[in-house]
Structures are given as C-alpha cells and as structure tokens.
Design an enzyme around this catalytic site. Structure first.
Site, short mmCIF file in Angstrom:
data_model
loop_
_atom_site.label_atom_id
_atom_site.label_comp_id
_atom_site.label_asym_id
_atom_site.label_seq_id
_atom_site.Cartn_x
_atom_site.Cartn_y
_atom_site.Cartn_z
CB CYS A 60 14.35 -32.21 28.53
SG CYS A 60 14.78 -33.26 27.13
CB CYS A 81 9.92 -28.00 25.90
SG CYS A 81 8.33 -28.39 26.61
#
Ligand SMILES: Nc1nc(=O)c2c([nH]1)NC[C@@H]1CN(c3ccc(C(=O)N[C@@H](CCC(=O)O)C(=O)O)cc3)CN21
Ligand SMILES: O=c1ccn([C@H]2C[C@H](O)[C@@H](COP(=O)(O)O)O2)c(=O)[nH]1
EC number: 2.1.1.45
Length: 283
Positions: A160, A182
């Site tokens: 991520c 996120c």
C-alpha cells in the site's frame, strides 16, 4: 492530528461509495490527500482522539527494514497486524506460492532488501540508500520501491505504501512517501507513524539532520462498517497535544536496526489520548 481529522471529515463530506471486490465491502472513497510531518521539530503525528498502538506501527516498519516475509517474525517483534493477511485470506490460502502458516510471500521488505534481478541475484535497495546518504550523496534516485507487479502473484497483498524517496538538500534529509490505497481509520493511524519514524531513523543512522516528510495518499477510504464509529465517535472528540518520539541514540547503523533493536528503543513522551476504538478490519 488536525490534518488527519480534516481528511476523515473530507472523506465523509466529499467521498463517493465504491464497492471493493477483494474484501466484498463498500468504501467511502476520496482521491488524493497530501500530509506533511515536521520530523525535524519532532511533532510526532500520533492520533490522540483514540488510543494508538504506536509500538505495533514501529514494529511493522522495523520488520520491513529487516526484510521479513513472515507474520510470526512480525509478532515476535511486537505486532499482530500481518496475521490476518497471511492466514485468513482465501485467495492467498489457495495460492501455490504460499509457503505455509504465516508466510506473506514476496511483499514489502522482501522487495526492499532482496528485489530479484532477472539475470540472477538480488538488489538491496535500502542498503544502497543508506550507504549513499551516509556519504552525503543524493543521486536523485534514493528510492526504495516495494511495487513489483511481476511478483504480485507471489505475495499476500500488494504494497500500500509502495515507495519512499529520500532527498538531501542543504544538509537536511527529506522523505516523500507514496501510498496507493489507505484504510484511513486503521491503516493511516499506523502509516503516519511509519513515515515519520522512517525519516527520523534514516536521519539518525546516516548522520543527517531530519527535515520534513511528505506523505501522498491516492485512494483514501473508510470501509462501510467503520463509518459510524468514525463519524459519531472519533470525530466528536477534541484532539489533545502532540507528543514527541524518542529513539534510542545508540542506534547508529543499519546493522543495529537489523540485529539488537527492539520496541524498547522507541518511546513516546507525554502521549495523552482518548479511549481506544476498535475498528473492524477487512481481510
Ligand atoms: N484492511 C486493511 N487495512 C489495513 O490498514 C491493512 C491491511 N488491511 N492489511 C495489511 C496491513 C496490516 N495493517 C494493520 C492491521 C491491523 C491493524 C489493527 O488492527 N490495529 C488496531 C490495533 C492493533 C494492535 O493491537 O496492535 C488499532 O486499533 O489500530 C492496523 C493495521 C495495515 N494494513
Ligand atoms: O500499510 C497499509 C497497508 C494496507 N492498508 C490498507 C488499504 C486497503 O484498505 C487494504 C489493502 O487493500 P487493497 O485491495 O490491496 O488496496 O489495506 C493501509 O491502509 N496501509
């Protein structure tokens, strides 16, 4: 803290609902957020409107630095956060590349420390950056990238926070970190701490002065089952004063980070916070 709360409010005010196939849930989603952390001034961006388990966040970062590929190693360091992705996601459990219980595959730290070269051998991206910064060199490519599409099928999750670039300017060290996706209630609580701590630690071991860390987030979301707690509990609370992060000054090299450092070497001074909130986690 204010920029975190502003982002949460922006998602609620301006976000769009997007359904996500991987988790089977809908997310209230916003595109693009830019956060900044004053690392040189030690304004530690820890969340105060709920209790944050900051040691787990730093343990995750240390695990990436050590190149871990196993949730058991993360647990031993002090964080349970990779258990679910390593052991509870059906697609990964069915994946022939999974090497058994707790294996995460070729994710984050593996790419950062041992990016496989097509012609054999591997690249230690982190060591190259540490070596250059220690000599005062910024070649405009002091980049650690975890994003390796050729190996996505060999890991439990795509990274991520997928890239970190360090820059040296007028004797000060800066960091730009990029995040593609996120989970703002859960992940960002950790990711803010990690971006801050990464610059602080790298400045300390390379003998440079820490400046500002810039954190770019592309897809910022709140899962549908987290929204009520965010809107009606966390955002109703008043933020408290920002504390400071204290890192053991005896940490002087990448080797120290790889060998003897534990979570006892990190303390947050004067952390005042509201009660914990348990947000649902999506695997
Ligand atoms: N949906 C999802 N969100 C994430 O933030 C996330 C993933 N998946 N998968 C990979 C990692 C693992 N991360 C995690 C996983 C769990 C927590 C979590 O449960 N945090 C609790 C406390 C954890 C503890 O007791 O130490 C929290 O309240 O912050 C946080 C980040 C961040 N990442
Ligand atoms: O450091 C991290 C790691 C993960 N996340 C979140 C972001 C998403 O909610 C999931 C990953 O799902 P994808 O389908 O791969 O985007 O995990 C985070 O916020 N921070």
């Amino acid at each position: 803290m204010k920029q975190y709360l502003d982002l949460c409010q922006r998602i609620i005010d301006e976000g769009s609902w997007v359904s996500n196939d991987r988790t089977g849930k809908r997310c209230l989603t916003l595109i693009n957020a830019d956060l900044e952390y004053q690392v040189g001034k030690n304004e530690f961006p820890i969340i105060t409107t709920r209790k944050s388990f900051y040691k787990a966040a730093i343990a995750e970062l240390l695990g990436y630095i050590r190149g871990f590929d196993n949730a058991a190693d993360f647990r031993a360091l002090g964080t349970p956060t990779w258990n679910a992705n390593a052991n509870e996601n059906q697609a990964w459990l069915n994946n022939p590349h999974r090497k058994g219980e707790d294996d995460m595959g070729r994710v984050y730290g593996v790419q950062g420390r041992a990016w496989a070269k097509p012609d054999g051998g591997s690249i230690d991206q982190l060591k190259k950056v540490v070596d250059n910064l220690s000599k005062g060199i910024d070649d405009r490519g002091e980049i650690i990238s975890f994003y390796n599409p050729g190996e996505f099928h060999m890991g439990c999750l795509r990274p991520c926070m997928f890239q970190h670039q360090f820059s040296l300017l007028d004797g000060t060290l800066y960091l730009n970190s990029y995040q593609r996706s996120c989970d703002v209630p859960l992940g960002l609580n950790f990711n803010q701490i990690q971006v801050f701590a990464f610059l602080a630690i790298m400045a300390q071991i390379t003998g440079q002065k820490a400046g500002v860390a810039y954190h770019k987030i592309v897809n910022a979301h709140i899962y549908e089952d987290q929204l009520d707690l965010m809107e009606n509990v966390q955002l109703k609370r008043e933020p408290l004063a920002s504390p400071q992060l204290k890192i053991n000054p005896k940490i002087k090299s990448l080797e120290d980070l790889e060998t003897w450092v534990t979570m006892d070497d990190f303390e947050v001074i004067g952390y005042e916070h509201h009660d914990p909130i348990q947000y649902p986690f999506s695997v």
